[in-house]
Scaffold this active site. Structure first.
Site, short mmCIF file in Angstrom:
data_model
loop_
_atom_site.label_atom_id
_atom_site.label_comp_id
_atom_site.label_asym_id
_atom_site.label_seq_id
_atom_site.Cartn_x
_atom_site.Cartn_y
_atom_site.Cartn_z
N ASP A 79 0.84 -1.20 0.00
CA ASP A 79 0.00 0.00 0.00
C ASP A 79 0.88 1.26 0.00
O ASP A 79 2.09 1.20 0.29
CB ASP A 79 -0.87 -0.04 1.27
CG ASP A 79 -2.15 0.76 1.15
OD1 ASP A 79 -2.29 1.55 0.21
OD2 ASP A 79 -3.01 0.61 2.05
N ASP A 93 -10.65 1.95 -3.25
CA ASP A 93 -11.22 1.70 -1.93
C ASP A 93 -12.74 1.69 -2.00
O ASP A 93 -13.41 1.30 -1.03
CB ASP A 93 -10.77 2.79 -0.95
CG ASP A 93 -9.43 2.44 -0.32
OD1 ASP A 93 -8.96 1.30 -0.50
OD2 ASP A 93 -8.85 3.32 0.35
#
Ligand code: DGJ
Length: 734
Positions: A479, A549
């Site tokens: 990430d 997301d």
């Protein structure tokens, strides 16, 4: 495919029989652009296509040839300050302060195959007969520097890959102030420009606008490619549709700051260029040093946007992505993030894992929160050792318990970041990007580590390698949750600060290279607050990327639809999440959520322990379906059929390479009262074959499905009114 060189006309013609790219050496020794598009037969010369015009007020190169103006000639790699008053592709500054360059043709080399780019991701070949490469060396005598333009044409893909190498052969230091990867001049402006734009949770929406005089640009100055613009643009003719017309796609294989733009000049020449963003970039080229730009890939199709994507998808899936997982169907995973966020211990995760194993899930991904003091997003980043309270027997102990359930193990990292509240920051406060004289901005309570420093990359790499070894993990989610600000390295002198953005990305690539080499069996999924670094550079190391997301089923269709302009289904991380959705608070059925997520690398991201048995039974059926069809979904040919950016519904499909089976997804965004009949014309089927179409239970001809269409009108009255999606499975009748 071949590269022809015609000595008399000094012209080069790269062609694979379907596309042609033609350039020549102009009379002043600089390379001029002649043509890029559908293949034409080779000829000894296309010089008649170079149009010379004497235009008022234009600078010219030869006293007796006022028509020879670099301001009007189409070029391959235009320079600054020597007559071309449009945007330059490069700027080199000498010690004298002069930026005037005269790089002239000196030599060329034609070779089979495709050489790699040092330290940078790039497309590749597996055997030399897959591509031919032309290197065009230009030399500036006064500067004693060379500039080499590299072009690769592929046998199997209608694409040309370009990059540029600068080399200082003098004893005088030079500074590169701009070094784009490619520039192409088109002779007209009869184009529209398509870009993929958005922000967090609504990445890569498709926008199409007409060209007008001046510059239309997309860019990132965030240190990563970003969610606002993707490093891609397309030029299409005004009448180009999804399935017909000319489309040029330009994509940059890079994950940092970029600029991609089209400039239309006063005489309607359209100049496309893309490369590293020149803002914040200046690269000292000391005697003997080289600089290589990232690669730009230019695609041509005369069969519309689907033709363009039909080149990018197999090229990026098979000759950009690498490694063990490139050609393998991806494991169905459960991710702990939306199931538990930071609120977990090993027993809670084991309860989730048991449910996951029961429904047939294969991989358990432990997201954020497993390490050091990381029980919220204020601390712990940088300290990549497991939290002993949460995992008394380490990640290895947890992974062994998962294995007993039949689950593989993977975990999340964010290796480029550090919290102030961490052992790493306390020991090395100078290891972050910041100007020591100024305050340092925070995002999500974190700083960006200075990956331009090899010792930082090594330190973090050692910890991640140790965690991988200790746990035996087979998957990593990498990430990156903030962009770069205050881009200054304490380790570099004043003249090198303009290298930091690029050195940072080279550091990221170096760590990816180390991890993928030391752990070749590990599947990497890249991520940046969802899809803020969804770019070809990442794809070279990580064959899949968390797309967004935003896991709302219908918004995911939009995001995945836009993403598919360039990127194949096999690289789009897509999960079924909870309802109501955590980003939008919107309800959708379990089947609608799966119907969106199956067009990607499939997984779940919700608390299975809170679901009723009937939902778990449905999930078990979804998992079984995906196991049966994932090779088709992830490696079949993908077609967009109806755009959510233009219609109230959307549709797409995948077809197996032999056209024996296909899956169609249809999604309704707005439900009108008294709806009209709805038909979607399919693509890629065998027109002479019959297909069994489920769940309709009908046998329909491939020609019928492609020309008359598949009915997506609502079924009679028993269709539940919240049914927003339909999934059809077609198999060829033997
Ligand atoms: C952002 C990612 O996009 C999410 O999936 C999750 O991994 C969080 N970060 C964790 O902090």
């Amino acid at each position: 495919m071949s590269v022809f060189y015609h000595e008399k006309s000094r012209e080069f013609h790269l062609t694979n029989g379907r596309i042609s790219y033609i350039l020549s050496i102009l009379d002043n020794g600089e390379p001029g652009h002649i043509y890029f598009g559908k293949a034409v037969h080779d000829r000894p010369s296309f010089a008649h296509r170079i149009e010379y015009r004497c235009r008022e007020m234009s600078p010219y190169c030869f006293p007796d040839r006022p028509e020879f103006s670099m301001n009007h000639l189409q070029q391959e790699y235009p320079n600054f300050g020597h007559g071309d008053l449009r945007e330059p592709a490069y700027v080199v500054r000498r010690g004298t302060g002069s930026t005037i360059c005269e790089f002239r043709f000196r030599a060329y080399r034609i070779s089979r195959g495709k050489p790699p780019l040092p330290g940078l991701p790039s497309t590749y070949t597996e055997s030399d007969d897959e591509a031919d490469t032309l290197e065009l060396e230009l030399f500036d005598e006064r500067m004693q520097a060379s500039l080499t333009l590299t072009y690769t044409i592929f046998r199997d893909f209608d694409a040309v890959a370009r990059s540029v190498r600068f080399e200082n052969h003098s004893t005088e230091p030079l500074v590169l102030e701009r070094a784009m990867s490619a520039s192409i001049d088109f002779p007209d402006r009869d184009f529209e420009m398509i870009r993929l734009t958005g922000t967090w949770a609504r990445e890569r929406a498709v926008q199409r606008t007409a060209l007008s005089n001046g510059i239309q640009r997309i860019y990132s100055r965030r240190g990563c490619s970003g969610a606002v613009h993707n490093p891609f643009l397309a030029l299409v003719r005004p009448d180009t549709t999804e399935h017909s017309g000319e489309a040029y796609g330009f994509s940059l294989v890079y994950s940092g700051n970029f600029l991609a733009q089209t400039e239309v000049d006063a005489f309607d020449v359209s100049r496309v260029m893309l490369g590293i963003h020149p803002d914040g970039f200046s690269w000292p080229l000391r005697p003997g040093e080289r600089f290589t730009t990232p690669e730009a890939v230019a695609v041509y199709s005369d069969s519309g946007l689907s033709g363009m994507s039909g080149v990018f998808h197999p090229l990026y899936r098979s000759r950009l992505a690498r490694g063990t997982w490139r050609d393998r169907p991806r494991p169905i995973l459960i991710n702990s993030w939306e199931a538990a966020y930071f609120d977990f211990d090993e027993e809670k995760l084991m309860a989730l894992a048991r449910k996951a194993a029961d429904v047939g899930i294969e991989l358990f991904v432990l997201d954020d929160g497993w390490f050091s003091t990381r029980t919220n997003d204020h601390s712990g980043l940088g300290d990549w050792w497991y939290n002993k309270e949460r995992f008394p027997n380490g990640l290895g102990g947890f992974a062994r318990r998962l294995k007993q359930l039949g689950l593989d193990f993977g975990f999340w990292i964010e290796p480029e970041m550090v919290n102030a509240d961490s052992e790493l920051y306390r020991a090395h406060p100078d290891w972050i990007l910041r100007d020591p004289d100024r305050f340092a901005s925070l995002t999500r309570n974190q700083y960006v580590l200075d990956y331009s420093r090899p010792e930082v990359v090594t330190y973090i790499g050692d910890l991640i390698c140790a965690a991988l070894r200790e746990s035996g993990a087979v998957y990593i989610k990498w990430d990156m949750n903030r962009c770069i600000t205050e881009c200054f390295s304490s380790a570099l002198g004043p003249e090198d600060q303009g290298t930091v953005y690029h050195r940072y990305i080279l550091g990221v690539y170096a760590l990816y290279e180390r991890l993928t080499r030391e752990f070749p069996h590990v599947l990497f999924e890249s991520c940046a607050s969802g899809g803020a670094r969804f770019d070809p550079g990442m794809l070279y190391y990580a064959p899949q990327c968390w797309t967004s997301d935003n896991t709302d089923a219908m918004q995911r269709v939009e995001i995945q639809y836009g993403t598919s302009f360039v990127y194949p289904i096999s690289c789009m991380g897509a999960h079924v999440s909870a309802s109501p959705n955590h980003q939008l608070n919107r309800h959708s059925s379990l089947s609608a959520r799966a119907d969106a997520a199956i067009f990607g690398t499939f997984g779940y991201e919700l608390d299975l322990t809170r679901l009723p048995q009937e939902d778990l039974d449905e999930i078990a059926r979804q998992v079984a379906w995906m196991k049966q069809h994932r090779a088709l979904m992830q490696f079949g040919d993908f077609y967009r059929l109806r755009s959510p950016f233009e219609c109230d519904d959307a549709a797409w499909m995948v077809v197996s390479p032999d056209a024996s089976e296909a899956v169609v997804g249809w999604y309704r965004f707005r439900q009108p009262a008294s709806p009209a009949f709805s038909r979607v014309r399919l693509r890629g089927l065998d027109p002479d074959a019959d297909y069994i179409v489920q769940p309709l239970g009908l046998i329909l001809g491939g020609d019928e499905l492609m020309h008359m269409g598949l009915s997506t009108s609502d079924l009679p009255d028993d269709t539940p009114c919240d049914s927003k999606t339909k999934r059809f499975y077609l198999s060829m009748q033997k």
